[in-house]
Design a protein around this motif. Structure first.
Motif, PDB file in Angstrom:
ATOM      1  N   LEU A  81      -0.072  -0.899  -4.463  1.00  0.00           N
ATOM      2  CA  LEU A  81      -1.520  -0.714  -4.420  1.00  0.00           C
ATOM      3  C   LEU A  81      -1.824   0.733  -4.055  1.00  0.00           C
ATOM      4  N   SER A  82      -2.625   1.378  -4.869  1.00  0.00           N
ATOM      5  CA  SER A  82      -2.930   2.786  -4.628  1.00  0.00           C
ATOM      6  C   SER A  82      -4.400   3.044  -4.924  1.00  0.00           C
ATOM      7  N   THR A  83      -4.924   4.066  -4.316  1.00  0.00           N
ATOM      8  CA  THR A  83      -6.315   4.459  -4.595  1.00  0.00           C
ATOM      9  C   THR A  83      -6.393   5.406  -5.771  1.00  0.00           C
ATOM     10  N   ARG A  84      -5.220   5.809  -6.309  1.00  0.00           N
ATOM     11  CA  ARG A  84      -5.218   6.826  -7.365  1.00  0.00           C
ATOM     12  C   ARG A  84      -4.673   6.272  -8.674  1.00  0.00           C
ATOM     13  N   GLU A  85      -5.371   6.629  -9.734  1.00  0.00           N
ATOM     14  CA  GLU A  85      -4.906   6.313 -11.085  1.00  0.00           C
ATOM     15  C   GLU A  85      -4.200   7.554 -11.613  1.00  0.00           C
ATOM     16  N   ASP A  86      -2.996   7.774 -11.101  1.00  0.00           N
ATOM     17  CA  ASP A  86      -2.289   9.035 -11.357  1.00  0.00           C
ATOM     18  C   ASP A  86      -0.946   8.751 -12.017  1.00  0.00           C
ATOM     19  N   PRO A  87      -0.684   9.293 -13.198  1.00  0.00           N
ATOM     20  CA  PRO A  87       0.581   9.012 -13.887  1.00  0.00           C
ATOM     21  C   PRO A  87       1.812   9.397 -13.077  1.00  0.00           C
ATOM     22  N   ILE A  88       1.756  10.502 -12.350  1.00  0.00           N
ATOM     23  CA  ILE A  88       2.918  10.932 -11.577  1.00  0.00           C
ATOM     24  C   ILE A  88       3.185   9.959 -10.435  1.00  0.00           C
ATOM     25  N   THR A  89       2.119   9.515  -9.774  1.00  0.00           N
ATOM     26  CA  THR A  89       2.281   8.536  -8.695  1.00  0.00           C
ATOM     27  C   THR A  89       2.852   7.231  -9.243  1.00  0.00           C
ATOM     28  N   LYS A  90       2.362   6.817 -10.394  1.00  0.00           N
ATOM     29  CA  LYS A  90       2.898   5.609 -11.027  1.00  0.00           C
ATOM     30  C   LYS A  90       4.380   5.780 -11.341  1.00  0.00           C
ATOM     31  N   ARG A  91       4.706   6.942 -11.907  1.00  0.00           N
ATOM     32  CA  ARG A  91       6.115   7.201 -12.237  1.00  0.00           C
ATOM     33  C   ARG A  91       6.996   7.091 -10.995  1.00  0.00           C
ATOM     34  N   ASP A  92       6.550   7.713  -9.904  1.00  0.00           N
ATOM     35  CA  ASP A  92       7.339   7.681  -8.675  1.00  0.00           C
ATOM     36  C   ASP A  92       7.461   6.265  -8.124  1.00  0.00           C
ATOM     37  N   ALA A  93       6.386   5.495  -8.260  1.00  0.00           N
ATOM     38  CA  ALA A  93       6.419   4.111  -7.759  1.00  0.00           C
ATOM     39  C   ALA A  93       7.439   3.266  -8.527  1.00  0.00           C
ATOM     40  N   PHE A  94       7.423   3.391  -9.839  1.00  0.00           N
ATOM     41  CA  PHE A  94       8.379   2.612 -10.646  1.00  0.00           C
ATOM     42  C   PHE A  94       9.814   3.116 -10.423  1.00  0.00           C
ATOM     43  N   ALA A  95       9.955   4.426 -10.229  1.00  0.00           N
ATOM     44  CA  ALA A  95      11.295   4.965  -9.966  1.00  0.00           C
ATOM     45  C   ALA A  95      11.840   4.460  -8.639  1.00  0.00           C
ATOM     46  N   ALA A  96      10.963   4.219  -7.670  1.00  0.00           N
ATOM     47  CA  ALA A  96      11.402   3.734  -6.358  1.00  0.00           C
ATOM     48  C   ALA A  96      11.771   2.259  -6.383  1.00  0.00           C
ATOM     49  N   GLY A  97      11.310   1.538  -7.424  1.00  0.00           N
ATOM     50  CA  GLY A  97      11.665   0.118  -7.522  1.00  0.00           C
ATOM     51  C   GLY A  97      10.489  -0.818  -7.645  1.00  0.00           C
ATOM     52  N   ALA A  98       9.263  -0.272  -7.806  1.00  0.00           N
ATOM     53  CA  ALA A  98       8.090  -1.133  -7.947  1.00  0.00           C
ATOM     54  C   ALA A  98       8.152  -1.901  -9.264  1.00  0.00           C
ATOM     55  N   SER A  99       7.571  -3.093  -9.247  1.00  0.00           N
ATOM     56  CA  SER A  99       7.513  -3.921 -10.449  1.00  0.00           C
ATOM     57  C   SER A  99       6.188  -3.749 -11.189  1.00  0.00           C
ATOM     58  N   ASP A 100       5.148  -3.344 -10.455  1.00  0.00           N
ATOM     59  CA  ASP A 100       3.819  -3.227 -11.053  1.00  0.00           C
ATOM     60  C   ASP A 100       3.006  -2.252 -10.221  1.00  0.00           C
ATOM     61  N   TYR A 101       1.842  -1.878 -10.761  1.00  0.00           N
ATOM     62  CA  TYR A 101       1.006  -0.869 -10.106  1.00  0.00           C
ATOM     63  C   TYR A 101      -0.445  -1.258 -10.319  1.00  0.00           C
ATOM     64  N   LEU A 102      -1.223  -1.320  -9.219  1.00  0.00           N
ATOM     65  CA  LEU A 102      -2.643  -1.634  -9.304  1.00  0.00           C
ATOM     66  C   LEU A 102      -3.430  -0.638  -8.469  1.00  0.00           C
ATOM     67  N   ASP A 129       0.847  -1.193   0.000  1.00  0.00           N
ATOM     68  CA  ASP A 129       0.000   0.000   0.000  1.00  0.00           C
ATOM     69  C   ASP A 129       0.885   1.246   0.000  1.00  0.00           C
ATOM     70  N   LEU A 130       0.378   2.314  -0.628  1.00  0.00           N
ATOM     71  CA  LEU A 130       1.176   3.543  -0.702  1.00  0.00           C
ATOM     72  C   LEU A 130       0.981   4.462   0.496  1.00  0.00           C
ATOM     73  N   VAL A 131      -0.260   4.552   0.999  1.00  0.00           N
ATOM     74  CA  VAL A 131      -0.547   5.522   2.065  1.00  0.00           C
ATOM     75  C   VAL A 131      -0.773   4.755   3.355  1.00  0.00           C
ATOM     76  N   MET A 132       0.165   4.932   4.312  1.00  0.00           N
ATOM     77  CA  MET A 132       0.081   4.256   5.608  1.00  0.00           C
ATOM     78  C   MET A 132       0.566   5.206   6.693  1.00  0.00           C
ATOM     79  N   PRO A 133       0.113   4.996   7.919  1.00  0.00           N
ATOM     80  CA  PRO A 133       0.556   5.880   9.016  1.00  0.00           C
ATOM     81  C   PRO A 133       2.019   5.634   9.385  1.00  0.00           C
ATOM     82  N   GLY A 134       2.745   6.721   9.575  1.00  0.00           N
ATOM     83  CA  GLY A 134       4.109   6.606  10.070  1.00  0.00           C
ATOM     84  C   GLY A 134       5.178   6.487   9.007  1.00  0.00           C
ATOM     85  N   ILE A 135       4.842   5.923   7.851  1.00  0.00           N
ATOM     86  CA  ILE A 135       5.849   5.740   6.803  1.00  0.00           C
ATOM     87  C   ILE A 135       5.167   5.661   5.447  1.00  0.00           C
TER      88      ILE A 135
END
Length: 365
Positions: free
Chosen positions: A127-148, A98-104
């Motif tokens: 896993l994200s609640t947003r279908e946002d290209p920028i969020t996807k970009r940041d996720a893949f840049a951080a090392g994610a393999s996929d986005y749902l 998940d992308l949005v969690m308390p504390g981290i």
């Protein structure tokens, strides 16, 4: 328990799954987060899924979606601070993060997974609640393999879990096979090197044997011809060795050969020098690239070093201790066939040393 909740639900299929009733589901999910999911998958054919999400209802929903799927083992972690330890313990084949969690932030955890040896190559589906290209970009840049976008369709979720898990398992098996092959090659190379060393070694003295002497001398002679470099040779004989052997016994004779061999080795200070047992009580030293002064120094030092051992030799002509007769030869090679002649010169000088009373080094520059 509230009567608004259903009384029964289908039983769970996985050991880390939730139970029938919502309150029981919460309790079970919390036990998973507290460490019940530390068991590893029973074999490499399983897809081991780790969901990291602070929302228990998401954990229950995904647990239900995967409950009836064969070869999928589901684990849930609701505490972001325990995510890395849980991942290390269960060795997942895919992480649902998940992308949005308390504390981290979820992306921070993605980066930490990639920095951890155990999860460096583990597929991560964000896993994200947003279908946002920028969020996807940041996720893949951080090392994610996929986005749902959650909650994903069950069919799509299972398909992506199986795709990433199978690719990960195949890569892990391939890496293990490569590692095993590399280790086998390393061991084979080490065994061949050891076999070569043994085949080149004289078993008694630990020096090179006659076969290695002939091979090395021939190679270095040809090199000297090409490079127009000097080539030196020493032949060494233990004075009156037969008398020593007859007087003291063969065991003492073998020990003497070992000590002489070790002394010869210590007198060869250059990497290119090759001391060898030439045969019986005779030794030889190949000295590529040596100058006359250096050859003379080694020959004299060798005679003195053996005399300094003070090995008793009763009845010896040269004195009370074991001594050597050493003959040296030096040439600037100009043709391939001159090595035999050089050995002959060293041999004649060695016998001249014997004729002059032994315990001598003879070298006519």
């Amino acid at each position: 328990m509230s009567t608004n909740h259903p009384k029964t639900l289908p039983p769970p299929a996985a050991p880390a799954s939730v139970a029938a009733r919502p309150n029981d589901a919460t309790a079970r999910l919390r036990r998973v987060a507290d460490g019940a999911s530390s068991l590893r998958a029973p074999d490499d054919s399983n897809c081991v899924v780790l969901l990291v999400d602070d929302q228990l209802m998401i954990g229950e929903a995904l647990r239900r979606a995967l409950a009836d799927e064969p070869n999928i083992v589901f684990h849930f972690c609701s505490e972001p601070s325990a995510a890395l330890m849980t991942a290390e313990n269960i060795a997942p084949t895919v992480i649902l993060q998940d992308l949005v969690m308390p504390g981290i932030e979820g992306l921070t955890l993605v980066r930490e997974y990639r920095a951890l040896e155990a999860t460096r190559t583990t597929p991560i589906i964000v896993l994200s609640t947003r279908e946002d290209p920028i969020t996807k970009r940041d996720a893949f840049a951080a090392g994610a393999s996929d986005y749902l976008v959650k909650l994903p369709d069950k069919i799509e979720l299972i398909a992506r879990i199986r795709y990433h898990s199978q690719a990960y398992l195949s890569r892990r098996q391939r890496d293990a096979a490569y590692k095993a092959l590399h280790e086998s090659q390393r061991q084979l190379m080490a065994a061949n090197i050891e076999l070569q060393r043994i085949s080149n070694m004289d078993g008694l003295t630990g020096l090179n044997n006659r076969r290695r002497f002939d091979e090395y001398a021939s190679i270095e002679w040809r090199r000297a011809v090409r490079e127009k470099a000097p080539f030196g040779m020493l032949l060494v004989d233990i004075d009156q060795f037969k008398h020593y052997n007859d007087t003291n016994g063969h065991l003492a004779g073998d020990e003497l050969l070992r000590r002489i061999g070790e002394t010869i080795r210590t007198c060869c200070g250059r990497p290119a020098d090759l001391p060898a047992r030439y045969g019986g009580d005779e030794f030889a030293i190949v000295l590529p690239g040596i100058q006359a002064k250096g050859l003379d120094s080694i020959g004299e030092r060798l005679c003195q070093a053996v005399q300094d051992l003070k090995i008793d030799h009763a009845g010896a002509i040269a004195g009370p201790y074991v001594t050597l007769s050493v003959g040296g030869a030096l040439a600037l090679p100009t043709e391939e066939g001159g090595l035999v002649d050089l050995i002959g010169v060293a041999d004649r000088n060695m016998y001249e040393a014997k004729e002059q009373g032994r315990n001598k080094f003879i070298f006519h520059e």
